[in-house]
Design an enzyme around this catalytic site. Structure first.
Site, mmCIF file in Angstrom:
data_model
loop_
_atom_site.group_PDB
_atom_site.id
_atom_site.type_symbol
_atom_site.label_atom_id
_atom_site.label_comp_id
_atom_site.label_asym_id
_atom_site.label_seq_id
_atom_site.Cartn_x
_atom_site.Cartn_y
_atom_site.Cartn_z
ATOM 1 N N LEU B 58 0.842 -1.200 0.000
ATOM 2 C CA LEU B 58 0.000 0.000 0.000
ATOM 3 C C LEU B 58 0.880 1.254 0.000
ATOM 4 O O LEU B 58 1.273 1.743 1.056
ATOM 5 C CB LEU B 58 -0.911 -0.021 1.235
ATOM 6 C CG LEU B 58 -2.171 0.831 1.197
ATOM 7 C CD1 LEU B 58 -3.100 0.429 2.323
ATOM 8 C CD2 LEU B 58 -1.881 2.311 1.257
ATOM 9 N N GLU B 60 1.371 4.609 -2.702
ATOM 10 C CA GLU B 60 1.166 5.259 -3.995
ATOM 11 C C GLU B 60 2.488 5.750 -4.572
ATOM 12 O O GLU B 60 2.735 5.660 -5.771
ATOM 13 C CB GLU B 60 0.178 6.419 -3.856
ATOM 14 C CG GLU B 60 -1.269 5.970 -3.655
ATOM 15 C CD GLU B 60 -1.572 5.397 -2.273
ATOM 16 O OE1 GLU B 60 -0.786 5.659 -1.336
ATOM 17 O OE2 GLU B 60 -2.579 4.690 -2.122
ATOM 18 N N GLN B 82 -6.099 4.035 -6.388
ATOM 19 C CA GLN B 82 -7.485 3.714 -6.046
ATOM 20 C C GLN B 82 -8.467 4.882 -6.193
ATOM 21 O O GLN B 82 -9.580 4.706 -6.648
ATOM 22 C CB GLN B 82 -7.523 3.171 -4.631
ATOM 23 C CG GLN B 82 -8.581 2.145 -4.417
ATOM 24 C CD GLN B 82 -8.144 1.137 -3.371
ATOM 25 O OE1 GLN B 82 -7.921 1.497 -2.226
ATOM 26 N NE2 GLN B 82 -8.004 -0.104 -3.758
ATOM 27 N N PHE B 83 -8.044 6.052 -5.766
ATOM 28 C CA PHE B 83 -8.843 7.269 -5.940
ATOM 29 C C PHE B 83 -7.868 8.416 -6.183
ATOM 30 O O PHE B 83 -6.746 8.391 -5.698
ATOM 31 C CB PHE B 83 -9.677 7.584 -4.686
ATOM 32 C CG PHE B 83 -10.864 6.679 -4.527
ATOM 33 C CD1 PHE B 83 -12.084 7.001 -5.103
ATOM 34 C CD2 PHE B 83 -10.762 5.510 -3.814
ATOM 35 C CE1 PHE B 83 -13.190 6.161 -4.961
ATOM 36 C CE2 PHE B 83 -11.858 4.654 -3.672
ATOM 37 C CZ PHE B 83 -13.072 4.992 -4.247
ATOM 38 N N HIS B 129 -12.392 11.212 -1.772
ATOM 39 C CA HIS B 129 -12.749 10.255 -2.817
ATOM 40 C C HIS B 129 -13.480 10.969 -3.965
ATOM 41 O O HIS B 129 -14.058 10.310 -4.820
ATOM 42 C CB HIS B 129 -13.647 9.140 -2.274
ATOM 43 C CG HIS B 129 -12.964 8.183 -1.337
ATOM 44 N ND1 HIS B 129 -12.360 8.583 -0.168
ATOM 45 C CD2 HIS B 129 -12.791 6.839 -1.406
ATOM 46 C CE1 HIS B 129 -11.853 7.507 0.449
ATOM 47 N NE2 HIS B 129 -12.105 6.452 -0.283
#
Lengths: 367, 325
Positions: B58, B60, B82-83, B129
Site C-alpha cells: 500500500l 502510492e 485507487q482514488f 474520494h
C-alpha cells in the site's frame, strides 16, 4: 577485526489472556494488577463498541448512513489503548477507530453523523485532544510525531498515541514519522492494528519481514508485538509505553496482531479474496468472547448480568440513533465558512452567489 | 460491438492491450483477486497471472516510482491508484521524475507510463474520494492528461494512452462508471490523444467541457435548443496537450464561450482556456467568457456534495447570460 557483529536483535510477543480466556499469571504478575472492576469495565466497553459497530452496519444497510469501516475483531486494541491513555494525552487515529473515538469522548451519534457524510461528525469535544480520523492511509503518523515534539518542547508531561493498520507500514509517512520520533526521542506511541488485510492485500504483500514490531529497531527504539485480541496484554504494553514516553525515554512501536472480521468497508466484499475457513479461525479468537470467559470464571459474571449489560448497551445505542436522526440538517454554507478564519473577497463572492442558488434550489425542493 | 459501461470499456481496453503486448503489466492496490475496487481489472489476474497483474504494497509513491523504473527499463506499466485523492502521495514521483526523465536524460530514457485513477465526485464517497484536481497535472510540463466522457471514448483513449511514448495521467470519471452504456467497438479502437471532439454543432455559443460534466452540458444544450439557442458542445478529451485549434475555431464561429468543469474555480483549466480564447479569438467575442465550476472549497462530504458540482441550471444561466450580453 575485519568482520564483526554490530547489532543483533530479538522481537518479543506478549499474550496475557489467551483465546480460551486463560491468563498467564507469570506475565500478569509482572504488571500492575488489573482489578476486577477494571476487567469488567473493559468487557463493558467492548460490548458497547461492538454494538455501536453493529448498529452502524445496520444504518448503512438501511440507507441511513454512508460507507462505513467496521471495527469488529479489533475491539481489544481500542479498549486497551483508550484505557491506557490519559485525557491529557493526544491521539491520532486512522479510520478504523470507532471504539477508540467513543471511549475518548466522541458521542455515539457523532460517529454516525461522520459516516453519514456530515462534516460536523469530525468535531471534537472540549478537552478531547484527538485529531479527526485520517482517511488517507498512514499520512497522519507524522502529525502525531509533530504533536509529541510540541509536547517535548513545551515540557508538557503528556504522551501521544497514533493508530494505523498494516497497510500504513508500507507508506513512507510511517517510516518518516518513526525516524523523526527516534532521532528526537519523542513521547509518542505507534500502535499498529495489524489485521492482516489491507482491503484484499494480505500482510505477506506489505512486508517480507516477520513482524511489524521489528521495524522499530531500524529507527533506534523498541518494538513489541502483542496479541491484538488480548485486551490485558494491549492495555499493559500500551500503558508501559505511554509511561515511558511521559518519562522522556522515547517512542515505542506496538504491533497488535489481530484480524478484521468484517469487510474492509461496507463498499467491499471480502468473500472475493479470503476464505470462510480463515474467518472462522479468527472468530474463535474473538477478543470479546475470551474476556467474557475470563470474567465468568473468575468473577461469577452470570448470564443474567450479561443480559442486563446488553440491554443497557442496546438502550444507549438506540438513544444515540434517535439523537443522530434528530440532528438538524447540515447548512451547506459551512463549506465556505469553515475554510479560513477570514473569507477572501473571491470566496465571499462565491458564497454570495451560492446563497442565491441555494435559495432557488430550496424553493424548488419544497415545491 | 458490444454495449458496455465505462468501467467495462476500461476493462476491455486493458484486456485487449495485455493480450497484444506481453510487456504490459498492471500494478496497484487490490487489482488482483479483488479486481480493483471499481472492478476495472476484474478477471485479468485469472487470464494473465499474478506476474502481470500485481497487487503491490500500500504505497502510492512506491507504485508510481517503481512504474517509472519499469517503464524506463522497457516495460509498459499501467498503474491504478485507487482514488485521485490518494495520488497526492505520488506527486514527487510524477512531477520530479516521470515528467522529467525524458528531458533530463536528453531522450536516452523515456517514461511510457499510464496512471489510471477514478476521479471526480457525485458517488457519495468518503473524504478525498471526490477529487478533480486535474489542473495540478496539466500544470506539470511533461505529463499528458486524458479524461474520457463515455464508454467508447474510454476504450479508444486508454489504448492510445498506453501506446503513447510519454507519461499519461488517465482520469476516469467515477460518477459515470456505470451510469451510461453504449456500443463500444471490439478489438482495436484508437482515439488519438490531443484531439477534442465536437459532440454537438451550433452557431450561438460554445460549451467547452470534459469528463462527467459533458452530460449536464449536453442536457443544457438540449434545453437551450428548445429556446432557439444553438450551442456547440466540445468534449476536450485530452486536457494536456490541449486541442486549442478546435476551441478557437468554434469560438470564432459562435463568438461566445462557457467553460464547464467540476474542479475548483481558481486556476482550474477553465482559466487557461479563457486565456487562450482571449489571446487567439478576442475580436470574435460577443460576450465575456464565463466559467461554470466547482467552488474554491474542498468537495463537501455526501450530505451536501450535490451543491458543489455544476448542474444543468447553472450552465443554462451562464449560456443565457452570454447570449443576452
Amino acid at each position: 577485526m575485519p568482520k564483526k557483529t554490530l547489532q543483533e536483535f530479538s522481537v518479543e510477543s506478549i499474550q496475557i489472556l489467551d483465546e480460551n480466556g486463560k491468563i498467564d499469571t507469570t506475565l500478569l504478575s509482572q504488571t500492575d494488577q488489573i482489578s476486577e472492576k477494571t476487567l469488567k469495565s473493559f468487557y463493558e466497553s467492548m460490548v458497547l463498541i461492538r454494538a455501536i459497530d453493529e448498529k452502524a452496519l445496520n444504518l448503512q444497510r438501511t440507507g441511513r448512513m454512508g460507507t462505513y469501516a467496521s471495527i469488529q475483531g479489533q475491539e481489544a486494541i481500542q479498549v486497551g489503548c483508550a484505557a491506557a491513555l490519559q485525557p491529557s494525552d493526544w491521539c491520532f487515529p486512522a479510520f478504523r477507530a470507532t471504539g477508540l473515538s467513543v471511549l475518548r469522548g466522541t458521542p455515539i451519534k457523532v460517529i454516525y453523523q461522520y459516516w453519514s457524510g456530515d462534516e460536523r461528525g469530525s468535531e471534537m469535544q472540549d478537552g478531547q485532544h484527538d485529531f479527526p480520523i485520517s482517511i488517507p492511509v498512514g499520512t497522519h503518523i507524522p502529525h502525531a510525531v509533530g504533536a509529541a515534539w510540541g509536547a517535548k518542547y513545551k515540557k508538557d508531561p503528556i504522551a501521544v498515541l497514533t493508530t494505523f493498520g498494516d497497510g500504513a507500514t508500507s507508506k513512507g509517512d510511517f517510516h518518516e514519522g518513526m525516524n523523526f520520533a527516534g532521532v528526537f526521542k519523542l513521547p509518542v506511541v505507534f500502535v499498529c492494528q495489524n489485521n492482516q488485510w489491507a482491503i484484499s492485500v494480505p500482510f505477506s504483500r506489505q512486508t517480507a519481514a516477520k513482524t511489524i514490531a521489528q521495524k522499530a529497531i531500524a529507527y533506534g527504539f523498541e518494538g513489541i508485538q502483542v496479541d491484538g485480541n488480548d485486551v490485558l496484554g494491549i492495555y499493559t504494553v500500551t500503558k508501559n509505553a505511554l509511561e515511558k514516553a511521559r518519562r522522556g525515554e522515547g517512542p515505542t512501536l506496538i504491533e497488535c496482531l489481530t484480524y478484521r472480521l468484517n469487510d474492509h468497508t461496507t463498499a467491499d466484499d471480502a468473500s472475493r479474496y479470503r476464505t470462510e475457513e480463515e474467518v472462522a479461525i479468527w472468530q474463535k479468537k474473538d477478543p470479546v468472547l475470551r474476556l467474557k470467559t475470563l470474567i465468568e470464571k473468575e468473577y461469577e459474571w452470570s448470564e443474567s448480568v450479561d443480559e442486563a449489560l446488553h440491554a443497557e448497551v442496546d438502550r444507549r445505542v438506540a438513544e444515540a440513533v434517535d439523537a443522530f436522526e434528530a440532528i438538524e440538517p447540515l447548512n451547506p454554507l459551512g463549506m465556505f465558512d469553515m475554510l479560513f478564519e477570514t473569507l477572501s473577497p473571491e470566496l465571499h463572492d462565491q458564497r454570495k452567489k451560492f446563497t442565491q442558488r441555494l435559495g432557488k434550489l430550496n424553493k424548488e425542493e419544497s415545491k | 460491438m458490444s454495449k458496455l459501461s465505462l468501467i467495462q470499456a476500461v476493462n476491455q481496453a486493458l484486456y485487449h492491450e495485455m493480450d497484444r503486448d506481453p510487456d504490459m503489466i498492471l500494478l496497484g492496490e487490490d487489482i488482483g483477486l479483488d479486481g480493483g475496487v471499481f472492478r476495472a481489472t476484474d478477471g485479468l489476474i485469472q487470464k494473465f497471472g499474478e506476474d502481470r497483474v500485481v497487487d503491490t504494497p500500500l504505497s502510492e509513491s512506491g507504485i508510481v516510482g517503481t512504474a517509472i523504473g519499469l517503464a524506463a527499463y522497457g516495460l509498459r506499466p499501467v498503474a491504478e491508484i485507487q482514488f485521485m485523492g490518494f495520488l497526492y502521495g505520488a506527486m514527487e514521483q510524477l512531477i520530479s521524475h516521470a515528467a522529467r526523465i525524458r528531458s533530463r536524460s536528453r531522450g536516452r530514457y523515456t517514461c511510457p507510463l499510464v496512471v489510471r485513477t477514478p476521479y471526480g465526485g457525485g458517488i457519495h464517497a468518503p473524504e478525498l474520494h471526490s477529487e478533480s484536481t486535474e489542473a495540478f497535472f496539466i500544470h506539470t510540463p511533461g505529463l499528458k492528461v486524458v479524461v474520457p466522457s463515455t464508454p467508447a471514448e474510454a476504450k479508444g483513449l486508454l489504448l492510445s494512452a498506453i501506446r503513447d511514448p510519454d507519461p499519461v495521467i488517465f482520469l476516469e470519471p467515477s460518477k459515470i462508471y456505470r451510469a451510461i452504456k453504449e456500443e463500444v467497438p471490439d478489438g482495436e479502437h484508437l482515439i488519438p490523444l490531443g484531439e477534442a471532439r465536437v459532440v454537438a454543432e451550433g452557431e450561438d455559443v460554445s460549451l467547452i467541457t470534459w469528463g462527467a460534466m459533458l452530460h449536464p452540458s449536453l442536457e443544457a444544450a438540449g434545453k437551450m435548443a428548445e429556446k432557439g439557442v444553438r450551442a456547440e458542445v466540445i468534449d476536450l478529451r485530452t486536457l494536456s496537450p490541449m486541442d486549442t485549434g478546435t476551441i478557437i475555431q468554434s469560438v470564432k464561429k459562435t463568438g461566445r464561450a462557457v467553460i464547464i468543469h467540476e474542479a475548483a474555480r481558481t486556476c482550474g483549466l477553465g482559466a487557461e482556456i479563457a486565456a487562450v480564447i482571449c489571446e487567439k479569438a478576442l475580436l470574435s467575442l460577443e460576450a465575456p467568457v464565463l466559467r461554470v465550476t466547482g467552488y474554491d472549497t474542498p468537495v463537501p462530504l455526501p450530505k451536501t456534495e450535490k451543491y458543489y458540482f455544476p448542474d444543468c441550471d447553472q450552465i443554462i444561466e451562464a449560456v443565457e447570460e452570454v447570449v443576452q450580453f
